[in-house]
Design an enzyme around this catalytic site. Structure first.
Site, PDB file in Angstrom:
ATOM      1  N   ARG A  59       3.669  -4.105  -4.105  1.00 40.83           N
ATOM      2  CA  ARG A  59       3.368  -3.048  -3.463  1.00 40.83           C
ATOM      3  C   ARG A  59       2.784  -3.341  -2.059  1.00 40.83           C
ATOM      4  O   ARG A  59       3.100  -2.450  -0.991  1.00 40.83           O
ATOM      5  CB  ARG A  59       2.667  -1.961  -4.268  1.00 40.83           C
ATOM      6  CG  ARG A  59       1.088  -2.357  -4.497  1.00 40.83           C
ATOM      7  CD  ARG A  59       0.228  -1.193  -5.070  1.00 40.83           C
ATOM      8  NE  ARG A  59      -1.185  -1.691  -4.974  1.00 40.83           N
ATOM      9  CZ  ARG A  59      -2.073  -0.992  -5.228  1.00 40.83           C
ATOM     10  NH1 ARG A  59      -1.926   0.279  -4.832  1.00 40.83           N
ATOM     11  NH2 ARG A  59      -3.361  -1.488  -5.601  1.00 40.83           N
ATOM     12  N   GLU A  94       8.030  15.598  -4.190  1.00 35.96           N
ATOM     13  CA  GLU A  94       8.827  14.218  -4.106  1.00 35.96           C
ATOM     14  C   GLU A  94      10.132  14.761  -3.893  1.00 35.96           C
ATOM     15  O   GLU A  94      11.060  14.286  -3.104  1.00 35.96           O
ATOM     16  CB  GLU A  94       8.815  13.539  -5.399  1.00 35.96           C
ATOM     17  CG  GLU A  94       7.320  12.784  -5.506  1.00 35.96           C
ATOM     18  CD  GLU A  94       6.236  13.519  -6.041  1.00 35.96           C
ATOM     19  OE1 GLU A  94       4.891  13.336  -6.090  1.00 35.96           O
ATOM     20  OE2 GLU A  94       6.364  14.812  -6.219  1.00 35.96           O
ATOM     21  N   PHE A 148       7.441   9.193 -10.088  1.00 39.35           N
ATOM     22  CA  PHE A 148       7.575  10.433  -9.415  1.00 39.35           C
ATOM     23  C   PHE A 148       8.967  10.319  -8.443  1.00 39.35           C
ATOM     24  O   PHE A 148       9.728  11.240  -8.083  1.00 39.35           O
ATOM     25  CB  PHE A 148       6.477  10.752  -8.685  1.00 39.35           C
ATOM     26  CG  PHE A 148       5.108  10.803  -9.267  1.00 39.35           C
ATOM     27  CD1 PHE A 148       5.085  11.334 -10.630  1.00 39.35           C
ATOM     28  CD2 PHE A 148       4.260  10.322  -8.482  1.00 39.35           C
ATOM     29  CE1 PHE A 148       3.950  11.599 -10.939  1.00 39.35           C
ATOM     30  CE2 PHE A 148       2.822  10.329  -9.157  1.00 39.35           C
ATOM     31  CZ  PHE A 148       2.694  11.065 -10.256  1.00 39.35           C
ATOM     32  N   HIS A 187       4.232   1.039  -8.345  1.00 39.48           N
ATOM     33  CA  HIS A 187       3.404   1.241  -9.582  1.00 39.48           C
ATOM     34  C   HIS A 187       4.209   1.429 -10.858  1.00 39.48           C
ATOM     35  O   HIS A 187       4.145   2.316 -11.577  1.00 39.48           O
ATOM     36  CB  HIS A 187       2.334   2.514  -9.372  1.00 39.48           C
ATOM     37  CG  HIS A 187       1.392   2.425  -8.171  1.00 39.48           C
ATOM     38  ND1 HIS A 187       1.675   2.123  -7.015  1.00 39.48           N
ATOM     39  CD2 HIS A 187       0.036   2.281  -8.567  1.00 39.48           C
ATOM     40  CE1 HIS A 187       0.471   2.011  -6.335  1.00 39.48           C
ATOM     41  NE2 HIS A 187      -0.240   2.213  -7.190  1.00 39.48           N
ATOM     42  N   ASP A 231      -3.788   4.083 -15.509  1.00 41.10           N
ATOM     43  CA  ASP A 231      -3.394   5.444 -15.123  1.00 41.10           C
ATOM     44  C   ASP A 231      -2.760   6.102 -16.568  1.00 41.10           C
ATOM     45  O   ASP A 231      -2.370   7.403 -16.472  1.00 41.10           O
ATOM     46  CB  ASP A 231      -2.501   5.333 -14.003  1.00 41.10           C
ATOM     47  CG  ASP A 231      -3.164   5.185 -12.586  1.00 41.10           C
ATOM     48  OD1 ASP A 231      -4.584   5.508 -12.766  1.00 41.10           O
ATOM     49  OD2 ASP A 231      -2.447   5.049 -11.587  1.00 41.10           O
ATOM     50  N   ARG A 251       1.850  -2.973  -9.149  1.00 37.71           N
ATOM     51  CA  ARG A 251       0.605  -2.863  -8.657  1.00 37.71           C
ATOM     52  C   ARG A 251      -0.434  -3.932  -8.991  1.00 37.71           C
ATOM     53  O   ARG A 251      -1.306  -4.423  -8.433  1.00 37.71           O
ATOM     54  CB  ARG A 251      -0.251  -1.621  -9.626  1.00 37.71           C
ATOM     55  CG  ARG A 251      -1.645  -1.518  -9.246  1.00 37.71           C
ATOM     56  CD  ARG A 251      -2.141  -0.294 -10.249  1.00 37.71           C
ATOM     57  NE  ARG A 251      -3.558   0.095  -9.797  1.00 37.71           N
ATOM     58  CZ  ARG A 251      -4.213   0.932 -10.372  1.00 37.71           C
ATOM     59  NH1 ARG A 251      -3.677   1.621 -11.753  1.00 37.71           N
ATOM     60  NH2 ARG A 251      -5.385   1.282 -10.069  1.00 37.71           N
TER      61      ARG A 251
END
Length: 312
Positions: free
Chosen positions: A10, A58, A83, A109, A117, A167
């Site tokens: 990322r 999004e 998303f 991610h 998360d 990530r």
């Protein structure tokens, strides 16, 4: 050989956008209130007039990107994979892919290594979703060198592209002086005659570790890096099937609909051999440290080596 570096892809995504902004003046970047996490803030700081903050919306962001593409821009719509591929799927399908617009989707991610998360953010289905969309190119780079190259390859490709970034910081394995990224072409990182591991994303590094462990036991395993999942490099897959007779696929994604099934389909039609799919089984992830989750889901180099030894 270049120095080994460790960086999350990322971060490479954000850095590549900022570097390429001067070269491609029609490049624009959109984000959905996650610029700090997706690292597109690096582009924002350098080209504020070409960055568009769309907020936590999004689907709308994908529609805005589609409109920009019709005006000659090359938009990179950025968000977490969950998303981007999940929440905005219908807009991607109908507003971007159906008219074959030149939109690039930067999905960060991805996979279980989002870590703490938890399951709601650990997207394990995005490759399957994007593979099913006609004309969608899917890039899943494994390290910094490859991620940067993938971003420019996406810019140069005319049509929708889904780019998958992680990530977790990973080692750079594509550090050969003659490294060359070609969309749709896999890379053989290690030769072998007893079996082949066909890996994508951060599982490439784990597969190389597995090959080293197996070599200590006298097992000679080939390792292939597939950075482009669609279109898949069928030639390198079939060659490995014919020469080694046994394939293992490794992905930080569900075994349903991802790289494993893509490889199995090619082999079934062109050179039937046994294919073992290593990935997340039919289940959700859960919260935990990224490295520990790789162990819990049996995605480490040691796990891959054990699976291959048991099969042989």
């Amino acid at each position: 050989m270049a120095d080994v570096i460790k960086k999350a892809t990322r971060e490479s995504y954000g850095a590549a956008l900022a570097e390429l902004g001067s070269k491609y003046e029609n490049l624009v970047v959109l984000d959905a209130d996650l610029a700090k996490a997706t690292k597109t803030e690096v582009f924002l700081k350098k080209f504020p007039e070409r960055f568009y903050e769309c907020g936590i919306s999004e689907a709308n962001m994908m529609g805005v990107a589609a409109g920009m593409a019709t005006c000659g821009k090359i938009p990179f719509a950025s968000s977490f994979a969950m998303f981007a591929a999940g929440r905005a799927y219908e807009i991607i399908r109908n507003s971007i892919a159906y008219p074959h617009l030149n939109v690039k989707i930067g999905a960060t991610h991805a996979g279980i290594t989002v870590g703490e998360d938890g399951a709601t953010h650990q997207c394990l289905e995005d490759i399957a979703l994007m593979r099913a969309i006609p004309g969608m190119v899917i890039l899943n780079p494994c390290d910094d060198t490859e991620a940067r190259a993938a971003v420019e390859a996406a810019i140069q490709h005319d049509g929708p592209v889904y780019l998958r970034f992680g990530r977790l910081a990973v080692e750079n394995v594509n550090n050969a002086p003659d490294y060359h990224f070609e969309l749709g072409k896999g890379i053989q990182l290690r030769d072998g005659k007893d079996a082949t591991i066909i890996a994508t994303g951060l599982m490439v590094q784990q597969s190389l570790k597995a090959a080293e462990l197996l070599a200590a036991d006298g097992i000679d395993v080939r390792v292939i890096n597939i950075h482009t999942i669609k279109p898949l490099d069928e030639e390198i897959v079939v060659k490995a099937a014919r020469e080694t007779g046994l394939l293992f696929t490794a992905e930080e994604h569900s075994v349903i609909g991802g790289l494993g099934e893509a490889v199995a389909a090619v082999v079934a039609e062109q050179c039937p051999v046994k294919v073992h799919r290593i990935g997340v089984q039919d289940r959700f992830g859960y919260s935990g440290p990224a490295v520990e989750l790789l162990r819990q889901f049996h995605l480490t180099g040691e796990d891959i080596a054990q699976t291959i030894k048991a099969s042989l």
